[in-house]
Scaffold this motif. Structure first.
Motif, PDB file in Angstrom:
ATOM      1  N   GLU A 107       1.255  -4.100  18.368  1.00 35.72           N
ATOM      2  CA  GLU A 107       1.574  -3.026  17.437  1.00 35.72           C
ATOM      3  C   GLU A 107       0.272  -2.330  17.065  1.00 35.72           C
ATOM      4  OE1 GLU A 107       5.623  -4.645  15.300  1.00 35.72           O
ATOM      5  OE2 GLU A 107       3.718  -5.168  14.372  1.00 35.72           O
ATOM      6  N   ALA A 108       0.017  -1.204  17.725  1.00 35.46           N
ATOM      7  CA  ALA A 108      -1.174  -0.423  17.446  1.00 35.46           C
ATOM      8  C   ALA A 108      -0.874   0.568  16.328  1.00 35.46           C
ATOM      9  CB  ALA A 108      -1.639   0.295  18.712  1.00 35.46           C
ATOM     10  N   GLU A 109      -1.872   1.304  15.925  1.00 29.53           N
ATOM     11  CA  GLU A 109      -1.711   2.208  14.784  1.00 29.53           C
ATOM     12  C   GLU A 109      -0.650   3.268  15.042  1.00 29.53           C
ATOM     13  OE1 GLU A 109      -4.399   5.261  12.025  1.00 29.53           O
ATOM     14  OE2 GLU A 109      -5.358   3.934  13.483  1.00 29.53           O
ATOM     15  N   CYS A 110      -0.621   3.804  16.255  1.00 32.76           N
ATOM     16  CA  CYS A 110       0.285   4.915  16.542  1.00 32.76           C
ATOM     17  C   CYS A 110       1.340   4.596  17.598  1.00 32.76           C
ATOM     18  CB  CYS A 110      -0.517   6.133  17.009  1.00 32.76           C
ATOM     19  SG  CYS A 110      -1.701   6.736  15.778  1.00 32.76           S
ATOM     20  N   ASP A 111       1.298   3.435  18.193  1.00 29.29           N
ATOM     21  CA  ASP A 111       2.212   3.149  19.283  1.00 29.29           C
ATOM     22  C   ASP A 111       2.361   1.644  19.442  1.00 29.29           C
ATOM     23  OD1 ASP A 111       3.934   3.673  21.314  1.00 29.29           O
ATOM     24  OD2 ASP A 111       2.471   4.578  22.670  1.00 29.29           O
ATOM     25  N   ASP A 112       3.407   1.244  20.138  1.00 28.09           N
ATOM     26  CA  ASP A 112       3.626  -0.160  20.462  1.00 28.09           C
ATOM     27  C   ASP A 112       3.576  -0.324  21.972  1.00 28.09           C
ATOM     28  OD1 ASP A 112       4.045  -0.573  17.775  1.00 28.09           O
ATOM     29  OD2 ASP A 112       6.228  -0.695  17.929  1.00 28.09           O
ATOM     30  N   ASN A 152      -7.459  -4.935  19.809  1.00 29.64           N
ATOM     31  CA  ASN A 152      -7.619  -4.751  18.364  1.00 29.64           C
ATOM     32  C   ASN A 152      -6.295  -4.486  17.643  1.00 29.64           C
ATOM     33  OD1 ASN A 152     -10.435  -5.083  18.428  1.00 29.64           O
ATOM     34  ND2 ASN A 152     -10.744  -2.918  18.974  1.00 29.64           N
ATOM     35  N   GLY A 153      -5.202  -4.417  18.388  1.00 28.51           N
ATOM     36  CA  GLY A 153      -3.900  -4.211  17.766  1.00 28.51           C
ATOM     37  C   GLY A 153      -3.358  -5.508  17.180  1.00 28.51           C
ATOM     38  N   HIS A 154      -2.216  -5.405  16.476  1.00 21.18           N
ATOM     39  CA  HIS A 154      -1.555  -6.574  15.911  1.00 21.18           C
ATOM     40  C   HIS A 154      -0.712  -7.211  17.010  1.00 21.18           C
ATOM     41  CE1 HIS A 154       1.218  -8.402  12.598  1.00 21.18           C
ATOM     42  NE2 HIS A 154       0.404  -9.282  13.126  1.00 21.18           N
TER      43      HIS A 154
END
Length: 270
Positions: free
Chosen positions: A232-237, A214-216
């Motif tokens: 690129e997730a909300e809080c971490d890569d 679900n991340g970018h």
């Protein structure tokens, strides 16, 4: 020093498509990754043992690890080196491997070469510049002797840090390795993938661990062992490697592996 402490994203073990369990996939060894970074050029910074961090006007790393640098004549390090004939100073050259697409954390890896820097003049400087121009023509080389001084860094040690880990490399290991066969075309291919084939990136995302899907998802890297994606997730890569079924070395072999991953028979013709 760990990749996490350097601000590099976490590596999540990719999954070879034929595997049923997640495992760390094969990747180029450290010396090969280092040679690949230097073949791309990257952004460099010189850090003398005594002095401030500075960006050279130009740098080129030879296959043996010896590095040619251009610094402005008025730079303090140049003056320091010319104070004593044949003087050398200890310094570290940092080369950053930048991602080919815009990312919030754009550095894919860092390579440090630590050794001794000396200033060259006369025929020695001219011969070095001509040797570099033979393999890497660049208009900045014309500044040598015309506002820019030629320096040479002779490495004693090297360290690479990227999502695969942090490793020390001896100069002889670096010299015996070769860059990845796709390193000079990789950036253009990945930019095209990002700009024109987001559907393909979406298909590749099916091979990600479920919690990352679900991340970018962005195309990050390509080498003979597989593809790398940045999530690129909300809080971490997270950097994830998707392994090919076998190492590849030609565009034809690469196209076959892409078809295998994508189930897309016309991909080899693009």
């Amino acid at each position: 020093m760990s990749a996490a402490k350097l601000g590099l994203p976490n590596l999540r073990g990719g999954v070879a498509v034929t595997d049923t369990q997640t495992k760390r996939p094969p990747a180029p060894h450290a010396a090969e990754r280092a040679r690949t970074i230097t073949a791309r050029g990257g952004h460099a910074a010189l850090l003398p043992q005594s002095g401030s961090r500075t960006s050279p006007l130009f740098h080129h790393v030879h296959p043996c690890g010896t590095t040619i640098l251009l610094l402005a004549d008025e730079h303090p390090l140049v003056g320091q080196l010319w104070q004593t004939p044949r003087a050398e100073v200890t310094a570290m050259l940092e080369i950053a491997d930048q991602a080919p697409v815009p990312l919030r954390e754009p550095v894919r890896g860092l390579l440090w070469l630590t050794g001794w820097v000396a200033a060259l003049d006369g025929n020695e400087a001219r011969d070095e510049i001509l040797a570099v121009a033979d393999v890497r023509p660049d208009h900045r080389l014309l500044d040598a002797g015309h506002g820019a001084s030629v320096l040479r860094l002779t490495p004693a040690s090297m360290v690479i840090a990227d999502a695969e880990g942090t490793s020390s490399i001896r100069p002889e290991q670096f010299a015996s390795a070769t860059p990845d066969p796709f390193c000079r075309n990789e950036d253009n291919w990945l930019r095209h993938l990002e700009a024109a084939h987001r559907d393909v990136v979406g298909q590749l995302a099916r091979h990600l661990p479920e919690e990352l899907q679900n991340g970018h998802v962005r195309p990050l890297g390509l080498d003979r062992f597989g593809l790398r994606l940045r999530v690129e997730a909300e809080c971490d890569d997270h950097d994830v490697r998707i392994a090919f079924s076998k190492p590849v070395s030609t565009p034809t072999e690469l196209a076959a592996e892409l078809r295998r991953l994508m189930g897309c028979p016309f991909l080899s013709q693009r």
